[in-house]
Scaffold this active site. Structure first.
Site, PDB file in Angstrom:
ATOM      1  N   HIS A  77       0.828  -1.215   0.000  1.00 23.17           N
ATOM      2  CA  HIS A  77       0.000   0.000   0.000  1.00 23.17           C
ATOM      3  C   HIS A  77       0.863   1.266   0.000  1.00 23.17           C
ATOM      4  O   HIS A  77       0.371   2.362  -0.311  1.00 23.17           O
ATOM      5  CB  HIS A  77      -0.919  -0.011   1.231  1.00 23.17           C
ATOM      6  CG  HIS A  77      -2.191   0.742   1.047  1.00 23.17           C
ATOM      7  ND1 HIS A  77      -2.398   1.651   0.030  1.00 23.17           N
ATOM      8  CD2 HIS A  77      -3.352   0.724   1.774  1.00 23.17           C
ATOM      9  CE1 HIS A  77      -3.614   2.164   0.139  1.00 23.17           C
ATOM     10  NE2 HIS A  77      -4.211   1.618   1.180  1.00 23.17           N
ATOM     11  N   ALA A  78       2.132   1.144   0.331  1.00 19.93           N
ATOM     12  CA  ALA A  78       3.009   2.319   0.328  1.00 19.93           C
ATOM     13  C   ALA A  78       3.158   2.920  -1.062  1.00 19.93           C
ATOM     14  O   ALA A  78       3.361   4.130  -1.207  1.00 19.93           O
ATOM     15  CB  ALA A  78       4.387   1.955   0.879  1.00 19.93           C
TER      16      ALA A  78
END
Length: 212
Positions: free
Chosen positions: A188-189
């Site tokens: 998700h980064a």
């Protein structure tokens, strides 16, 4: 195998990236049914194998977008590769084992397909992972024996593996079309639901556009 260092002081996604790397490490996973009818027909007409043709289609879309090309270099600095290549499993029926092989990406399907054939021949006796694979890769696997609803492919490192992990299953005829589950797992980064959804939409568009 070139890359660009990311300046976190001037990167628009820096705060989001830092949150998901430093505070809450999350891998997002999404499975979508892909209509591969056109791809299967195109591969048959042109004497191509389905597996490398599908890997090529996925590779084209992944290489269009920055969010799928991030990694860390040897100094633990965030980087973006110029391009990434698929690192895939080549299954061996005779002993139910596999070779993990990387074929260098090419936007040209026929060039990539020939590279795939050559690489699989080179590593046909390998059981395990080719040690000379470059670091600019994303991961590919396939479960051609089952049409699943969802699968998770977790990477149990320190939570900093940023490359996409792509998995697909068996395609089957449904209402006159060949549908196949395909899964993307990604940190998700570097990617959100928007980016993952765009991947699936563009992959379907690419496949639908295949013609003689």
């Amino acid at each position: 195998m070139n890359y660009t260092k990311i300046d976190l002081n001037n990167w628009k996604r820096a705060d989001i990236f830092k949150f998901f790397i430093e505070q809450r490490r999350i891998v997002t996973s999404l499975t979508v049914d892909i209509d591969v009818t056109s791809l299967v027909e195109y591969a048959k007409k042109n004497g191509l194998r389905f597996y490398p043709t599908m890997i090529w289609a996925v590779s084209v879309v992944i290489n269009r977008h920055d969010e799928f090309k991030y990694s860390f270099n040897e100094n633990d600095e965030l980087i973006k590769w110029d391009y990434v290549s698929p690192y895939y499993a080549d299954f061996h029926k005779e002993d139910e084992n596999f070779s993990k092989v990387l074929t260098e990406y090419s936007p040209d399907l026929f060039e990539f397909h020939q590279r795939f054939v050559n690489d699989c021949e080179k590593y046909k006796d390998l059981r395990g992972f080719c040690e000379d694979a470059p670091k600019n890769f994303f991961d590919v696997s396939c479960l051609p024996w089952v049409r699943y609803n969802h699968v998770d492919a977790h990477v149990f490192d320190e939570g900093k593996f940023l490359a996409p992990v792509i998995v697909w299953g068996k395609f089957e005829p449904i209402n006159g079309r060949l549908l196949m589950p395909l899964t993307m797992n990604i940190h998700h980064a570097v990617a959100d639901g928007f980016h993952i959804s765009r991947f699936f939409n563009e992959l379907q568009e690419l496949i639908n556009g295949l013609s003689d």
